[in-house]
Design a protein around this motif. Sequence first.
Motif, PDB file in Angstrom:
ATOM      1  N   THR A   9       0.851  -1.183   0.000  1.00 48.73           N
ATOM      2  CA  THR A   9       0.000   0.000   0.000  1.00 48.73           C
ATOM      3  C   THR A   9       0.889   1.236   0.000  1.00 48.73           C
ATOM      4  N   ALA A  10       0.281   2.343  -0.338  1.00 43.16           N
ATOM      5  CA  ALA A  10       1.017   3.609  -0.289  1.00 43.16           C
ATOM      6  C   ALA A  10       1.534   3.873   1.116  1.00 43.16           C
ATOM      7  N   GLU A  11       0.733   3.558   2.123  1.00 39.90           N
ATOM      8  CA  GLU A  11       1.142   3.792   3.513  1.00 39.90           C
ATOM      9  C   GLU A  11       2.373   2.958   3.878  1.00 39.90           C
ATOM     10  N   ILE A  13       4.621   1.869   1.808  1.00 40.19           N
ATOM     11  CA  ILE A  13       5.743   2.444   1.063  1.00 40.19           C
ATOM     12  C   ILE A  13       6.260   3.695   1.769  1.00 40.19           C
ATOM     13  N   LEU A  14       5.355   4.537   2.243  1.00 36.84           N
ATOM     14  CA  LEU A  14       5.775   5.766   2.934  1.00 36.84           C
ATOM     15  C   LEU A  14       6.504   5.449   4.236  1.00 36.84           C
ATOM     16  N   ALA A  15       6.017   4.458   4.975  1.00 36.95           N
ATOM     17  CA  ALA A  15       6.692   4.062   6.227  1.00 36.95           C
ATOM     18  C   ALA A  15       8.095   3.537   5.924  1.00 36.95           C
ATOM     19  N   ALA A  16       8.224   2.722   4.890  1.00 38.44           N
ATOM     20  CA  ALA A  16       9.542   2.202   4.517  1.00 38.44           C
ATOM     21  C   ALA A  16      10.443   3.328   4.029  1.00 38.44           C
ATOM     22  N   THR A  17       9.880   4.265   3.285  1.00 39.01           N
ATOM     23  CA  THR A  17      10.664   5.401   2.794  1.00 39.01           C
ATOM     24  C   THR A  17      11.230   6.202   3.958  1.00 39.01           C
ATOM     25  N   SER A  44       7.170  -1.901  -8.472  1.00 37.21           N
ATOM     26  CA  SER A  44       5.982  -1.939  -7.598  1.00 37.21           C
ATOM     27  C   SER A  44       5.809  -0.627  -6.845  1.00 37.21           C
ATOM     28  N   VAL A  45       6.921  -0.050  -6.442  1.00 32.27           N
ATOM     29  CA  VAL A  45       6.872   1.249  -5.761  1.00 32.27           C
ATOM     30  C   VAL A  45       6.399   2.324  -6.740  1.00 32.27           C
ATOM     31  N   TYR A  46       6.927   2.269  -7.969  1.00 28.96           N
ATOM     32  CA  TYR A  46       6.548   3.258  -8.979  1.00 28.96           C
ATOM     33  C   TYR A  46       5.084   3.151  -9.400  1.00 28.96           C
ATOM     34  N   ARG A  47       4.451   2.015  -9.174  1.00 25.86           N
ATOM     35  CA  ARG A  47       3.014   1.908  -9.472  1.00 25.86           C
ATOM     36  C   ARG A  47       2.196   2.783  -8.506  1.00 25.86           C
ATOM     37  N   HIS A  48       2.728   3.007  -7.322  1.00 26.96           N
ATOM     38  CA  HIS A  48       2.045   3.851  -6.335  1.00 26.96           C
ATOM     39  C   HIS A  48       2.498   5.312  -6.429  1.00 26.96           C
ATOM     40  N   PHE A  49       3.771   5.508  -6.713  1.00 29.31           N
ATOM     41  CA  PHE A  49       4.346   6.856  -6.803  1.00 29.31           C
ATOM     42  C   PHE A  49       5.140   6.913  -8.105  1.00 29.31           C
ATOM     43  N   ARG A  50       4.667   7.683  -9.049  1.00 28.72           N
ATOM     44  CA  ARG A  50       5.183   7.651 -10.426  1.00 28.72           C
ATOM     45  C   ARG A  50       6.641   8.085 -10.545  1.00 28.72           C
ATOM     46  N   THR A  51       7.104   8.908  -9.604  1.00 26.00           N
ATOM     47  CA  THR A  51       8.487   9.374  -9.651  1.00 26.00           C
ATOM     48  C   THR A  51       9.070   9.399  -8.241  1.00 26.00           C
ATOM     49  N   LYS A  52      10.390   9.490  -8.184  1.00 19.71           N
ATOM     50  CA  LYS A  52      11.063   9.634  -6.892  1.00 19.71           C
ATOM     51  C   LYS A  52      10.615  10.938  -6.223  1.00 19.71           C
ATOM     52  N   ALA A  53      10.463  11.981  -7.026  1.00 24.76           N
ATOM     53  CA  ALA A  53      10.019  13.268  -6.483  1.00 24.76           C
ATOM     54  C   ALA A  53       8.623  13.148  -5.869  1.00 24.76           C
ATOM     55  N   ALA A  54       7.742  12.406  -6.526  1.00 21.51           N
ATOM     56  CA  ALA A  54       6.388  12.228  -5.988  1.00 21.51           C
ATOM     57  C   ALA A  54       6.430  11.464  -4.673  1.00 21.51           C
TER      58      ALA A  54
END
Length: 195
Positions: A9-11, A13-17, A44-54
């Motif tokens: 999930t996006a959440e 991914i954000l926690a791991a980031t 898989s990460v890019y499917r949730h966040f299209r770019t590193k900046a995003a």
Amino acid sequence: MASTSEILTAERILAATEEVLRRHGPAKATVVDVARALGVSHGSVYRHFRTKAALREAVTKRWLDRTSQKLAVIAAASERDPEARLRDWLAALFEAKRHKAGDDPELFATYTVLTDENGGVVGEHIAELTAQLTGIITQGAGSGTFSVPDPAAAARAVFQATGRFHDPCYAREWTRPGVGEEFTAVVDLLVRGLR
């Protein structure tokens, strides 16, 4: 790969980031590092966040939203006296920022870099905080607690006047002896002005 019991999930991914940023810092943290921490492909990460900046923008927003959400509870307590709510709101903002800076200085430094990169997210955060202040001051003006012709302008002024106690550029001063008394003196002065 992520197991079916742990759907990506996006959440997550954000926690791991956030953990990757804590370990590597903003200059060295990559999407591949985040994917590795999650046990997934970087695609898989890019499917949730299209770019590193995003991804960096989203993790910055998440970090700022933690403070906004805590303050929103105080701002929404309309049954309480507006002056007490204003004081509590300002104290909670100062305390939240001090904890972020003091509890995890490496991550705080990382987010300082990220907030510089993501001015739009920071602008939205400030707008949300001043809207909360506006709500408190508007209620205070309506009840006669405060005497201000323009609650939105007063809220912006209060936010700017207390900047030393929440703007990250002042973080080094937040642990200095006497800073709590200085904060109280500024808030007392502002409340007298609002009355």
